[in-house]
Design a protein around this motif. Structure first.
Motif, short mmCIF file in Angstrom:
data_model
loop_
_atom_site.label_atom_id
_atom_site.label_comp_id
_atom_site.label_asym_id
_atom_site.label_seq_id
_atom_site.Cartn_x
_atom_site.Cartn_y
_atom_site.Cartn_z
N LEU A 47 18.74 18.09 26.66
CA LEU A 47 18.58 16.89 25.83
C LEU A 47 19.84 16.04 25.93
CD1 LEU A 47 17.27 19.43 23.78
CD2 LEU A 47 16.19 17.31 23.03
N ALA A 48 19.65 14.73 25.94
CA ALA A 48 20.76 13.78 25.98
C ALA A 48 20.51 12.69 24.95
CB ALA A 48 20.89 13.17 27.38
N TRP A 49 21.58 12.19 24.38
CA TRP A 49 21.48 11.15 23.36
C TRP A 49 22.72 10.31 23.38
CZ3 TRP A 49 22.06 16.33 22.49
CH2 TRP A 49 23.27 16.75 21.95
N ARG A 50 22.68 9.20 22.68
CA ARG A 50 23.83 8.30 22.56
C ARG A 50 23.72 7.56 21.24
NH1 ARG A 50 22.38 3.01 23.45
NH2 ARG A 50 20.35 2.66 24.46
N GLY A 91 28.68 19.90 17.90
CA GLY A 91 29.86 19.53 18.68
C GLY A 91 29.87 18.05 18.99
N LYS A 92 30.79 17.67 19.86
CA LYS A 92 31.00 16.26 20.18
C LYS A 92 30.26 15.80 21.43
CE LYS A 92 35.62 16.03 18.09
NZ LYS A 92 37.04 15.68 18.31
N GLU A 93 29.71 16.74 22.22
CA GLU A 93 29.03 16.37 23.45
C GLU A 93 27.71 15.67 23.15
OE1 GLU A 93 30.32 16.61 26.38
OE2 GLU A 93 32.12 17.64 25.65
N GLY A 134 30.90 14.25 15.33
CA GLY A 134 30.14 15.26 16.06
C GLY A 134 28.66 15.08 15.84
N TYR A 135 27.91 15.97 16.49
CA TYR A 135 26.45 15.90 16.43
C TYR A 135 25.89 17.29 16.09
CZ TYR A 135 27.36 11.60 19.01
OH TYR A 135 27.83 10.38 19.41
N ILE A 136 24.71 17.28 15.49
CA ILE A 136 23.99 18.51 15.17
C ILE A 136 22.63 18.43 15.85
CG2 ILE A 136 23.02 19.95 13.35
CD1 ILE A 136 25.13 18.82 11.46
N LEU A 137 22.38 19.34 16.78
CA LEU A 137 21.11 19.40 17.49
C LEU A 137 20.27 20.52 16.89
CD1 LEU A 137 19.25 18.52 19.83
CD2 LEU A 137 20.48 20.15 21.27
N GLU A 138 19.03 20.18 16.54
CA GLU A 138 18.13 21.15 15.92
C GLU A 138 16.88 21.31 16.78
OE1 GLU A 138 17.28 20.06 11.94
OE2 GLU A 138 19.34 20.32 11.23
N ASN A 140 10.06 21.16 19.61
CA ASN A 140 10.42 19.88 19.01
C ASN A 140 11.92 19.88 18.76
OD1 ASN A 140 7.69 18.69 18.55
ND2 ASN A 140 7.45 20.56 17.34
N ALA A 141 12.56 18.79 19.16
CA ALA A 141 14.02 18.69 19.02
C ALA A 141 14.38 17.38 18.34
CB ALA A 141 14.69 18.78 20.38
N ARG A 142 15.47 17.40 17.59
CA ARG A 142 16.00 16.21 16.94
C ARG A 142 17.50 16.37 16.81
NH1 ARG A 142 13.60 17.26 10.81
NH2 ARG A 142 14.96 19.06 10.29
N VAL A 143 18.20 15.26 16.62
CA VAL A 143 19.66 15.29 16.54
C VAL A 143 20.12 14.30 15.47
CG1 VAL A 143 19.97 13.50 18.32
CG2 VAL A 143 21.78 15.18 17.93
N LYS A 144 21.24 14.61 14.86
CA LYS A 144 21.85 13.71 13.89
C LYS A 144 23.37 13.76 14.06
CE LYS A 144 21.67 17.34 10.31
NZ LYS A 144 21.18 17.68 8.96
N ALA A 145 24.02 12.70 13.63
CA ALA A 145 25.48 12.60 13.74
C ALA A 145 26.11 12.79 12.37
CB ALA A 145 25.88 11.24 14.33
#
Length: 732
Positions: free
Chosen positions: A475-478, A508-510, A489-493, A525-530
């Protein structure tokens, strides 16, 4: 480019441009208008700006100490022409030929000029011709540096023929030919010219009146005159251009380049000795060298221009973003203020309801008391009037018959007016006080800081970079552009692949993350938050990723021992050492039933290759199974053993040889590991209670070669959820 071709004095295209000592250009007619004689008052300069030429100093001493005498001496020194011609300027710095003198007036077109004034009586400059006087000077209209004129006047400055030719070409290109058949007014610019018809056509008229078929098919269409690409046009212009001649020797062409003076010279200039001691080079060679230098310099300017264009695009995007953000903020502000007004309106209605209820309660109490008191008053008044009538009667016997009863009734009536009965039960004042001061203070303190989002905004998933491979997902995000809130940082779930709850898999920060060891043939299913110091931002949109239903693996070069040499797209492993070395597969397993086989193609000197599974951090410089991170079966030509933590168990007869096939069955549903040789189970199940994430593993030395054995085999008794296909060979 047009701005580069305009004279800074007249603002029009250059006419007969000349090059000033400061390298700027000016029209020759305009130069005549700004070339003036220095008035006497302008020649009284500070001592630091006085000329240092010996001849000038001597002339000044002979003329006397006065300022006027000094000026006349300077003019006389310049009037001699000759060897001191380059020291005539009162404004020069060293031998540069120009200085930094700032004139005192400003002309209407923005050019600074020296004020014209009559020459002092008796001065030599009064008799000097205009434009060539000893103290005549020219101020550059761009950098405002002044340069003196030698006896040749303005003709002493070199002519910029190159700029003149560029201006001529530019004028020709700008004066485009017009279509000769257009009905429009004005006619459209001509696009082509027919060589046979000798007619100019625009694009529309050419399609309509001169099609490229029929009798016109053999006609030759050329670009219109004056445009690039017309045959012969450039050559004719180049041939018509007059070769430049030397400014000092009009009959001689430039043939050399003086490096010391930085100017082209002719052969006669070298013969006369003016440039005889200077370093000179061939004109053509210096022309090519300077062209190369200019091209290299243009590359840097081109890069900067490209960056500037990108920066302008960025600024325009910022403008658009500002407009959009401004509208969004206005809408947000209006919505929030409307919400406050609505809340205040609702609260006002509630408070009014309370006031209304309180008022109605007080009115009811008062009316009840009024009615009660009125009734009692009517009864007391009637009794009192009746008693008065009884008192008026003169019949003693009759009076005595009723007097006792009347007295009791009067006493009872009096007792009904107890204490407080004639006092109001409620007050006319309302015991309701609205404390609005804190709310007013909050309203006055309301500012945009309360609207500013302190937590990071929603990350944007880059779907074009999100992918799956086997049982791994990437997964990639910006962050959105123009984000000013800091991100720490980011939290990937990720959920469990079966619609369950989300769980954190990365913090982490990546902005790029790969998760290995997932279930095959599953939908995740994936999601991310900062997050930052102010808190956690909102979740991104949920992305759905499907893992492979059938697994494929090759050997992993990044984790293999350095003595392992991989080839054939990492499907062939070769060991260069006699010691056992470990190599892992690229797939990882955590659930399901998986089976793969390896075919032994060469088996020399009875080595002990080991086949099995391992964790990612297994020790790779010794046989597989000697540490606690691997579970393996090592086998020779006669027998095999199971090994884990360097513990050898379950010796079983039957080994491998050239052409043998070794199979590995990993059943993570039953948490067991079983081995096969040539399709037959080798001993009992090798290991029980196997849990975690495992990768296919192999240890070998240079005496073993294993080629890929392609198959589509699933352990049917276990009914596995996934099948695993091995596309690997190992060469020792």
């Amino acid at each position: 480019m047009e701005e580069e071709l305009k004279c800074p004095v007249c603002g029009s295209l250059f006419r007969e441009p000349i090059i000033l000592p400061c390298s700027h250009n000016v029209c020759l007619p305009c130069a005549r208008t700004i070339a003036v004689q220095t008035p006497e008052r302008e020649q009284h300069l500070p001592a630091l700006l006085q000329p240092r030429a010996p001849a000038a100093a001597a002339a000044g001493g002979a003329a006397g100490p006065g300022p006027a005498a000094g000026s006349e001496a300077e003019c006389a020194a310049g009037g001699g022409g000759g060897e001191h011609a380059d020291k005539l300027s009162l404004h020069s710095e060293s031998d540069s030929g120009y200085g930094s003198y700032t004139p005192s007036l400003k002309s209407p077109n923005g050019v600074r000029v020296l004020p014209l004034g009559p020459a002092p009586a008796g001065s030599s400059s009064a008799a000097a011709p205009r434009g060539a006087g000893p103290s005549s000077s020219l101020t550059c209209p761009q950098c405002h540096r002044s340069a003196s004129l030698d006896p040749r006047g303005l003709r002493g400055f070199p002519r910029n023929r190159l700029l003149e030719a560029i201006v001529q070409r530019y004028q020709q290109g700008r004066a485009a030919a017009k279509c000769q058949l257009c009905d429009r007014s004005p006619p459209e610019p001509a696009a082509v010219a027919c060589e046979q018809c000798e007619v100019l056509y625009c694009a529309a008229c050419q399609l309509k009146c001169h099609p490229t078929r029929g009798p016109f098919a053999k006609h030759r269409l050329l670009p219109p005159p004056g445009l690039p690409g017309r045959p012969g046009g450039g050559k004719a212009a180049a041939g018509a251009r007059k070769l430049p001649t030397c400014a000092d020797h009009e009959l001689e062409n430039y043939s050399m380049y003086c490096v010391s003076c930085g100017t082209p010279v002719c052969y006669q200039c070298l013969e006369e000795g003016k440039h005889g001691q200077h370093e000179v080079k061939a004109l053509g060679a210096m022309w090519k060298q300077h062209k190369t230098q200019l091209s290299q310099a243009l590359n840097g300017v081109s890069d900067k221009a490209k960056e500037a264009k990108e920066f302008l695009v960025q600024l325009k995007n910022i403008l658009q973003q500002i407009q959009e953000n401004g509208l969004d903020y206005e809408a947000c502000l209006v919505a929030q203020c409307d919400a406050l007004v609505d809340a205040l309106t609702r609260q006002k209605a509630k408070l009014l309801t309370k006031v209304t209820k309180e008022r109605e309660h007080k009115l009811k109490v008062v009316w009840d008391q009024i009615n009660h008191c009125t009734l009692k008053l009517r009864q007391s008044t009637g009794l009192m009037e009746y008693c008065l009538e009884v008192i008026k009667e003169n019949d003693p016997s009759g009076f005595l018959q009723i007097s006792d009863a009347l007295i009791k009734r009067v006493q009872v009536s009096q007792e009904q007016w107890v204490k407080g009965a004639l006092e109001p039960k409620v007050s006319a004042e309302f015991d309701l006080t609205l404390d609005s001061e804190p709310l007013l203070q909050s309203i006055h303190q309301l500012d945009f800081i309360q609207m500013k989002c302190r937590v990071p905004p929603v990350p944007l998933l880059q779907l074009e970079k999100c992918c799956t491979r086997n049982n791994s997902v990437t997964l990639a995000w910006r962050m959105p552009p123009f984000t000013h809130n800091p991100v720490e940082g980011y939290i990937l779930e990720l959920d469990d692949g079966d619609g369950g709850q989300f769980r954190e898999v990365y913090v982490g920060k990546e902005t790029l993350c790969t998760i290995d060891g997932l279930h095959f043939n599953s939908t995740y299913n994936a999601r991310v938050k900062a997050f930052n110091s102010s808190g956690v931002g909102p979740y991104s949109k949920t992305v759905v990723l499907q893992t492979s239903d059938v697994a494929w693996f090759t050997f992993d070069p990044s984790s293999a021992h350095r003595d392992i040499v991989l080839s054939n797209d990492n499907q062939t492993a070769t060991c260069s050492s006699y010691d056992d070395r470990v190599v892992l597969g690229t797939a990882a397993f955590s659930k399901g039933v998986h089976y793969w086989e390896l075919h032994v193609d060469r088996y020399d000197n009875h080595p002990d290759p080991a086949f099995g599974i391992a964790r990612i951090n297994v020790v790779k410089d010794m046989m597989l199974g000697k540490d606690d991170k691997a579970w393996a079966m090592y086998v020779d030509n006669n027998r095999s053993w199971f090994m884990h933590c360097n513990s050898h168990t379950s010796r079983t007869e039957g080994g491998v040889s050239k052409g043998a096939t070794v199979g590995v069955l990993l059943d993570l549903n039953k948490h067991s590991l079983t081995f096969y040789i040539n399709g037959q189970q080798q001993g009992p199940p090798a290991f029980e209670n196997v849990e975690g994430v495992f990768m296919p593993a192999l240890s070998l030395n240079r005496n073993v070669q294993v080629n890929p054995f392609q198959f589509s085999l699933t352990h049917s008794a276990c009914q596995p959820k996934e099948k695993f296909y091995c596309l690997s060979k190992v060469i020792a």
